[in-house]
Design a protein around this motif. Structure first.
Motif, PDB file in Angstrom:
ATOM      1  N   SER A 213       0.829  -1.202   0.000  1.00 42.06           N
ATOM      2  CA  SER A 213       0.000   0.000   0.000  1.00 42.06           C
ATOM      3  C   SER A 213       0.868   1.258   0.000  1.00 42.06           C
ATOM      4  CB  SER A 213      -0.929  -0.012   1.211  1.00 42.06           C
ATOM      5  OG  SER A 213      -1.674   1.181   1.298  1.00 42.06           O
ATOM      6  N   ALA A 394      -6.161   2.693   1.275  1.00 41.66           N
ATOM      7  CA  ALA A 394      -6.395   1.390   0.672  1.00 41.66           C
ATOM      8  C   ALA A 394      -6.970   0.417   1.712  1.00 41.66           C
ATOM      9  CB  ALA A 394      -5.103   0.824   0.105  1.00 41.66           C
ATOM     10  N   ASP A 396      -5.954  -2.547   2.366  1.00 39.79           N
ATOM     11  CA  ASP A 396      -4.885  -3.275   3.049  1.00 39.79           C
ATOM     12  C   ASP A 396      -4.005  -2.390   3.912  1.00 39.79           C
ATOM     13  OD1 ASP A 396      -5.653  -5.691   1.835  1.00 39.79           O
ATOM     14  OD2 ASP A 396      -4.563  -5.147   0.019  1.00 39.79           O
ATOM     15  N   ASP A 397      -4.302  -1.100   3.962  1.00 41.38           N
ATOM     16  CA  ASP A 397      -3.454  -0.174   4.722  1.00 41.38           C
ATOM     17  C   ASP A 397      -3.726  -0.348   6.216  1.00 41.38           C
ATOM     18  OD1 ASP A 397      -1.822   1.775   5.581  1.00 41.38           O
ATOM     19  OD2 ASP A 397      -2.822   3.425   4.573  1.00 41.38           O
TER      20      ASP A 397
END
Length: 397
Positions: A213, A394, A396-397
């Motif tokens: 990310s 994001a 996935d951050d």
């Protein structure tokens, strides 16, 4: 002068007096529907973040006393009325984690019994977040803590970068999991010379999504460390390989079922052999030669793994090593090990107080995240959307 009639009696009330009464009533309503910000810490170092947040909000820190009695019991005295108001409790977690938790619980319960309208916990680093999975015959302590906070009276929590996003499901009330990545990315762009020649490094395969990310937003390459020096949580035994090893017993006591006493499979069942994991020597997946290596993580506590990773990256040609993390716990000998290592700089936010560690190691730098916490408090009190604080973030951050 107008004549007012109250309950059959005439009364002379001037227009100015009427205005004053109305103004006082309005002020009382504003006070009742307002909000207060308290700090639940008994140590001065832990109240610094609370002071920065209140300065940004333009309000005074609520009057309260939090202290430990001679028998180490926690006592909280709230020194002003909180009836009908939104109350925000800022609790930063020092090294004495359990005392900080008790301070938060006692203060929340004191505010609940004082008829506060809503009690919102601002806990930048949520403690016990690493204990969010079952390990052997232990317990999911993070779930226990979530239940305790709900019983104490909290109705909402603001935190930053939970260790696992699934922790939000442990709570029976809303949780706003803010992100520190915009502040860390800004630091990379403004404080690291020639950052365009950098590469983002994940210290283990399990941290690759977070690192990816960062790499995508900075338009940089990605490398991953893999090997025996990195032990991810998923590699630990969780106790689900039951039944346990067979124990030979002599004699026959009580009622027994077939094939149960010795914990062996039923006749005719042959289970496949379990192959033990064996990690290869530590390797770097990706080219870091002649680059600035930036290792990304959410929590940095014990630093042995980071020191080993820095040595490998130096051997592979990286000429500078940075470590970026949201929560800098930096326990035990972390400052000394960082100072003596190949690491050039460790950048953490002020979600956890670490002024003592900074005095011991000048390589440790701090990024202030009080701005996003203050804005979250303002938006929650005013009933505004929180989406603005998560723009360009994001999954996935």
């Amino acid at each position: 002068m107008p004549i007012r009639r109250f309950g059959g009696h005439r009364s002379l009330v001037s227009h100015s007096q009427t205005t004053k009464l109305s103004y006082g009533y309005n002020r009382m309503n504003i006070s009742r529907s307002g909000y207060r910000v308290f700090s639940a810490n008994s140590t001065t170092a832990c109240t610094e973040l609370a002071k920065k947040i209140t300065e940004r909000l333009g309000v005074e820190l609520g009057k309260s006393v939090v202290y430990q009695e001679s028998n180490t019991e926690t006592r909280v005295d709230v020194k002003e009325s909180v009836r009908g108001q939104d109350i925000f409790i800022i609790q930063t977690i020092p090294r004495d984690v359990n005392t900080a938790i008790m301070e938060l619980l006692v203060m929340a319960y004191a505010l609940k019994t004082s008829c506060a309208k809503n009690i919102i916990g601002v806990i930048p680093y949520f403690p016990y977040s690493k204990q969010c999975k079952m390990r052997k015959r232990g317990s999911i302590v993070c779930k226990l803590l979530a239940s305790m906070l709900a019983i104490a009276g909290l109705t909402h929590i603001i935190t930053v970068d939970l260790h696992q996003k699934e922790i939000q499901g442990f709570f029976s009330f809303p949780v706003d999991n803010l992100r520190a990545s915009p502040f860390l990315i800004q630091y990379i762009q403004e404080e690291i010379p020639d950052y365009r020649n950098a590469i983002i490094v994940a210290k283990s395969p399990s941290a690759a999504k977070r690192a990816q990310s960062y790499a995508e937003r900075l338009r940089l390459g990605l490398a991953v460390l893999h090997g025996e020096a990195n032990h991810s949580e998923s590699d630990m035994t969780d106790g689900r390989q039951s039944p346990p090893l067979s124990r030979t017993t002599t004699g026959h006591t009580g009622l027994e079922l077939p094939c149960v006493r010795h914990h062996v499979p039923f006749p005719g069942i042959e289970l496949p052999m379990m192959m033990a994991k064996e990690k290869p020597p530590i390797t770097v997946v990706g080219d870091v030669g002649g680059r600035i290596a930036i290792i990304i993580d959410d929590i940095i506590d014990d630093v042995e793994e980071y020191v080993a990773a820095a040595e490998i990256l130096k051997e592979r040609g990286a000429y500078k090593i940075y470590i970026m993390a949201t929560h800098g716990l930096l326990s035990a000998e972390a400052p000394r090990l960082i100072e003596e290592s190949a690491i050039d700089e460790v950048v953490v936010t002020n979600t956890v107080p670490h002024e003592v560690q900074k005095l011991q190691c000048p390589k440790i730098k701090t990024v202030d995240v009080s701005m996003i916490l203050a804005e979250a408090i303002r938006r929650i009190h005013n009933g505004e959307s929180m989406a603005y604080l998560f723009r360009n973030i994001a999954v996935d951050d």
